[in-house]
Write an enzyme that holds these catalytic residues in place. Structure first.
Site, PDB file in Angstrom:
ATOM      1  CB  SER A  59      -7.445 -12.110  -1.511  1.00 52.58           C
ATOM      2  OG  SER A  59      -7.562 -12.769  -2.696  1.00 52.58           O
ATOM      3  CB  ALA A  60      -3.593 -10.546   1.616  1.00 47.55           C
TER       4      ALA A  60
END
Length: 215
Positions: A59-60
């Site tokens: 995930s970012a």
């Protein structure tokens, strides 16, 4: 590449987005690049999701920060993570619960779980246990949990995860298929849960008995 400077820039960007200092302090300590395949390592501190192999992504950073902030695990607490990937999110959670706490992270794909164990050991995290299995079933051996974090989109909250959440505990989970919403779930009593929507997200689908895809 100077990874330390890149990590500090990442944290500064997240601070401008209003993330809590507790979560930022944890993320500043975790060497995110160590939890990446070498081919994408130089992009480790960019605020974007990145491929980690096996059709999965990390995930970012802003999404990791949001999920950790919503979960808000207590110092010394016990946390279950579903969708461990290569171990980064588990490392941030480990920083938040501290040495007196414990993180159980479940990853269904054996090569990723193996990489997560190696990465966590290399980075010095000894309060994280990596389990290979169906994350929709949770991990009853260590239940109940102060927090449960799910990094894959589910059709609904898997019933075993409801059961394994401590009264007063929190769960963060994306729900939906083409359109997904991040939810904060609070267990307010043995039989009562509160669900709060926190907006649209995009995650890989949850695979397992209570997921979109069955195993």
């Amino acid at each position: 590449m100077n990874y330390l400077d890149a990590r500090r820039r990442m944290v500064a960007t997240l601070r401008r987005r209003g993330m809590s200092e507790r979560v930022l302090a944890a993320m500043e300590k975790v060497p995110r690049h160590l939890f990446m395949p070498e081919r994408v390592r130089d992009s480790a501190y960019d605020d974007v999701p990145l491929p980690i192999g096996e059709g999965q992504t990390i995930s970012a950073p802003h999404m990791v920060a949001i999920m950790c902030e919503l979960l808000d695990p207590p110092e010394g607490g016990r946390v279950l993570e579903v969708g461990g990937g290569m171990g980064y999110h588990a490392a941030v959670l480990a920083e938040l619960v501290g040495e007196g706490g414990k993180v159980i992270t479940i990853e269904r794909i054996e090569p990723l779980a193996r990489a997560a164990r190696e990465n966590l050991a290399q980075a010095g995290y000894h309060n994280v246990e990596v389990v290979v299995g169906d994350g929709t079933l949770g991990y009853p051996k260590e239940a109940p949990y102060d927090g449960i974090s799910i990094a894959c989109a589910a059709p609904a909250v898997p019933p075993p995860l409801y059961e394994q959440l401590k009264v007063g505990g929190r769960m963060v989970i994306p729900i939906g298929s083409a359109s997904q919403t991040l939810y904060l779930v609070r267990r307010v009593s043995e039989g009562e849960f509160e669900h709060e929507s926190w907006g649209g997200v995009v995650f890989v689908p949850l695979v397992g008995r209570y997921g979109f895809k069955k195993v």
